[in-house]
Structure formats: structure tokens, C-alpha cells
Design a protein around this motif. Sequence first.
Motif, mmCIF file in Angstrom:
data_model
loop_
_atom_site.group_PDB
_atom_site.id
_atom_site.type_symbol
_atom_site.label_atom_id
_atom_site.label_comp_id
_atom_site.label_asym_id
_atom_site.label_seq_id
_atom_site.Cartn_x
_atom_site.Cartn_y
_atom_site.Cartn_z
ATOM 1 N N CYS A 110 0.842 -5.026 -6.771
ATOM 2 C CA CYS A 110 0.483 -3.611 -5.816
ATOM 3 C C CYS A 110 1.244 -3.372 -7.019
ATOM 4 C CB CYS A 110 1.342 -3.367 -4.921
ATOM 5 S SG CYS A 110 0.094 -4.793 -3.532
ATOM 6 N N CYS A 118 5.676 -0.870 -6.634
ATOM 7 C CA CYS A 118 5.960 0.497 -7.403
ATOM 8 C C CYS A 118 7.807 0.695 -8.334
ATOM 9 C CB CYS A 118 5.854 1.480 -6.574
ATOM 10 S SG CYS A 118 4.713 2.671 -6.160
ATOM 11 N N GLU A 140 -3.616 -1.534 -0.354
ATOM 12 C CA GLU A 140 -3.712 0.415 -0.100
ATOM 13 C C GLU A 140 -2.701 1.212 0.365
ATOM 14 O OE1 GLU A 140 -6.738 -2.718 1.399
ATOM 15 O OE2 GLU A 140 -4.792 -2.373 1.039
ATOM 16 N N THR A 141 -1.209 0.517 0.525
ATOM 17 C CA THR A 141 -0.594 1.677 0.654
ATOM 18 C C THR A 141 0.856 1.470 -0.414
ATOM 19 O OG1 THR A 141 0.910 -0.560 2.081
ATOM 20 C CG2 THR A 141 -0.372 1.534 3.012
ATOM 21 N N TYR A 142 -0.093 0.985 -1.894
ATOM 22 C CA TYR A 142 1.463 0.899 -2.953
ATOM 23 C C TYR A 142 2.310 -0.069 -2.641
ATOM 24 C CZ TYR A 142 -1.021 5.630 -4.171
ATOM 25 O OH TYR A 142 -1.810 6.820 -4.436
ATOM 26 N N GLY A 193 1.189 9.406 -5.381
ATOM 27 C CA GLY A 193 2.057 8.145 -4.271
ATOM 28 C C GLY A 193 2.571 7.178 -5.091
ATOM 29 N N ALA A 194 2.344 7.546 -5.930
ATOM 30 C CA ALA A 194 3.299 6.255 -7.208
ATOM 31 C C ALA A 194 4.872 7.334 -7.190
ATOM 32 C CB ALA A 194 2.315 5.996 -8.435
ATOM 33 N N MET A 196 -3.982 4.897 -0.752
ATOM 34 C CA MET A 196 -4.412 4.738 -1.180
ATOM 35 C C MET A 196 -6.510 6.238 -1.053
ATOM 36 S SD MET A 196 -7.750 2.010 -0.511
ATOM 37 C CE MET A 196 -8.600 2.460 1.299
ATOM 38 N N SER A 240 -5.130 4.172 -6.415
ATOM 39 C CA SER A 240 -3.794 5.049 -6.505
ATOM 40 C C SER A 240 -3.528 6.414 -7.339
ATOM 41 C CB SER A 240 -2.110 3.646 -6.590
ATOM 42 O OG SER A 240 -2.851 2.381 -5.594
ATOM 43 N N VAL A 289 1.303 7.879 0.876
ATOM 44 C CA VAL A 289 1.265 6.568 -0.252
ATOM 45 C C VAL A 289 -0.166 6.148 0.641
ATOM 46 C CG1 VAL A 289 3.626 6.823 -0.349
ATOM 47 C CG2 VAL A 289 2.940 5.926 1.505
#
Length: 551
Positions: free
Chosen positions: A244, A248, A340-342, A215-216, A408, A211, A406
Amino acid sequence: MAGQVSQSIENPYNTGLDRNPANYQPLTPLTFLERAASVFPDDAAIVHGGLRRNYAEFYTRSRQLASALTKNGIGRGDTVSVLLHNTPAMLECHYGVPMCGAVLHSINIRLDAAIIAFQLDHGMAKLVIVDSELMPLMQEALALNTVKPILIQYDDPEYNGQRADAEAVDYEEFLTRGTPDFDWLMPLHEWDAISINYTSGTTGDPKGVVSHHRGAYLLAQGNALTTSMRKHAVYLWTLPMFHCNGWCFPWTLSALIGTHVCLRQVRASPIWAALAEEGVTHLCGAPIVMSLLITAPDDVKRDLDQPVQFFTAAAPPPESVLADMKEAGFDVTHLYGLTETYGPAVVNDWHQGWSDLPPARQAALKARQGVRYLPLEGLDVLDPETMQPAPRDGQTMGEVMFRGNVVMKGYFRNLAATEDAFAGGWFHSGDLGVIHPDGYIQLKDRSKDVINSGGENISSIEVEETLYRHPAVAVAAVVAMPHDKWGEVPCAFVELKQNANVEEASLIGFCREHLAGFKAPKRFVFQDLPRTSTGKIQKFALREKARNISI
């Protein structure tokens, strides 16, 4: 997805208008904590048992950690691994590790030593921070792997068990080596890695999901907007932060000057106590956490002074559970996403008019995964072969795919898997679903969980949803079992509600009343279902067991 990026050779608005320190900085969620500490230094940041820390202290300790790591040779691109419960140290690592330029690797505390050893080697860990309770597990892993990282031991004041006698540096002593006003490092680029999280590895070696800061930053803010979190929200940690990066939320709360209420263990009594005594407004958790709350003894449950927003992923809760949660004071929202999408990047955004519908219809709507988060640019159901969108008819299955900021960077040191995941310019989730006329997606199965019986595809989720409507069924999981004639047929593993009793023949008959005959499970197994540490049912274990069941 609207708005494709176009290339322009000459653009007058670019001439002489370049990025510079005055108008551009890489996006990173680390700035959220800096702002919170400077604007609201005395506001409550962390609650953990009797421990209370404000934002000034949270920021100082995170900077000290970053400084101490730097003094021990940890820098940009290095990996710092942590094996920690939901404790203040875990929150500090989410800031202090990337503040020195390093990449945070949060390890699932339920893994065995061999898998942990693989992750440490693959991620090239240079330093490891370990809860004292988990130190024997880490020592077992370190005896198996190749890398030999610096070892730091964290003694949680809320842990009353035996502390490991390890030749490790004490975490608090390690922090004193750092400078409280350390001038921490911004990422050189917002595309720089902030964390690596490994997939479960149930079908082979785990894959390291990388990540980035951008994105984060975006998903952390997306959480706040999606969940309608107000400033100074109070968030209870039942979701593991190693999962994950806690979706976040360790970064989201700083943006809102919210309070983290840490829980070392997910048990009904401390959850209810925290909800009532700390004024919790939000929490995330798997459906099993809901069951834990609503089935708790009456002397454990507490009256709540405020409604609590509960965000859940995995399988949609049954109608009865949703009704019990509402009565107990919880408003449940269904989210969906992947490592993979946070974490969550899809939300079942609720329309006001839906609340006036009959309960059964509301439950059906809540069972849908929903629409994209604001920071996710693309979400669709596509044919994985042609990459064409599935009809919006709520029936035609395709693969759920994501595209945007968002998603990866890719899988660490695994180019082949990365290329496969991004084939055709979309991230392939491996989840099968449909898209309804209103644009809401609904999962039907993992591609590996579809049961092909005599050439007919059976959605295990469809069968499970039917079983959840039976009054005796608490939890259900359906997998394929071998069959001489049909190749494979559905096999159902079921947990019954407390004091409930039902025969296999009765459940088979119930399914045949509500499903096509070939979709009804041919065998029922009554047992406690195996789960991951995040509450997901381990279907791979059930599939293995079903291979040895005969009709």
C-alpha cells in the motif's frame, strides 16, 4: 455519514468566481518534497547504513529520475514497476515516477514469478527497476510475460550478496541521464492515478487497486495527524514500502521534514540498533515485528532514550504482548485499513481515561479497530443486503464499509469487480464486524473466514482471541475444517511460546471453559504458521491443509 452533497442550479457565490491558476492546483503529495527541499535543504531525509542524504539531495535525485524516465519515453499514464527492498531507491521512485506523470507499481518481493508476470502484463509495465538481489526472480517473470519493459538494475550498497549479471542499465548511471533541475509534471487533475497496487490474488487473479494523487495527499497528512507525528520525526522502515505504498508514509515524512531510516531486512539486531542509534520516534509493523522485538536476546535489545510509537494492523496483539511492548518503551496503537483505502483509514483513538483502567480492560479496548481517520468521510457497519446500519450494540455483525476521498478509484481494467466493490455507494471491505455504542468498530472476521457449523456462525477471531489468553499460546489461527455431521467445525493452528508445552486436550478444555461448546476447535495443529511478507497469516493455506484433516 453527515452532510450529503446537494446540487444547486444557481449559486451566487459561484458566479464569476471560477477556478484559475492563482486559486487552484490539484492536490498531490509530490509538493511535500519540493517544500521540504526548499525550506530545509540540509535536514536529514534518508539514512541507510552509512549513507546519509539531505532533502536537497533527495529532491534532486527524484527529479533526475523523473527526467531520465521522460527521456526514455515514459510519460502520463505509463506504468513503471519496481521490485525493491526498503531502500533509498524505493523512496526516490515514490516521487520520481509520478513526477514524470507515470504510475508507480510496487511489486511484493515475496511473490512468485508467475504472479509477477501477470502483474507486469496486466499493468502494461513500460519500465522496471529491480534490486540486483531480486533480478533472477524478475528475469524468470519476464520470460513468462508478454510485455518487454526497459530493465534498470539497482545495486544497494548495503547488499553484500552476489549481484546478478543482467543486461540491464545501472540505476545510478540511469539517473545521470536526467536533469537535476527537471521541471517535473504536476498531475493534470488530482484524480489522476499516482500508483497501482495489486491485491494478494488468493482467490483468483490479483486485482489492481488504483490510487489517485488527491487520496495520497490526504492520507499522507492524515497519517501525520493520526499518529501525532512531530516535525523532524524519525521513522524506521519495517513495514514494506511495496505494501500500500508503505501506508503513504513515504509522502508523510516529507510533509514533516522527517527522516527515513531504511532497513533492507527486518531483523531484531538492526532494528534495535536503529532504534537506539538513530533516535527513532515512529515505526509501523505487523504483530510479528512486535514479537521479534520483545523476544530478541538481551544482548541485542537496547535501552531507548525516548518512547517509540508503534503502529500495527492485522490481528490485535494479545494482552501479554502489549504489556511487554510497553515495558520495552513502545506505545502501541492499532490501525485498520485495506489496499483499497491507501492503507490505514481507521485508528483506535485512545481516550485519556482508558489508561487508568485495569490491563485486561485496556487490552480489550485496544483490540477494537476504532474510528475513521480525519480524511475518511464515512465508516460504518452495514447489512450488505439492505445497506442499513447495524445496531450500535457491539454484537450485531455486518460488513465494514468505507466512503470518502481515501477510497481507491477502482480496480484497473476490471469494471465488474469495481461495480461490486462500490455497490450502494459504499466500498465493501469484505470484513465483518460490529459497532459499539461509542461508535468504535471491531472486526469479527473476513466474510470468507466465518465458520458455519450446523447453521451457527462462528467468528474465527473470537476463538483466536480466546486462545491468545492461554499462557502457552504465542500465535493462533482458526479456520474451518470439514465435518460429516456439522458441515464444518473450527480447526486451530497454533504456535507455542518458547519452552512452552501443552496438550491438545488441554487447549480444547480451555476453549470450552471460555466459549460456547460448539465454538471450541475440534482439532489443534501445532506448527509454524505461514505468513505473507507483511506478516499476515496466510489463512488460505491453512484452510487448504484443514481440508485434509479428519477428526
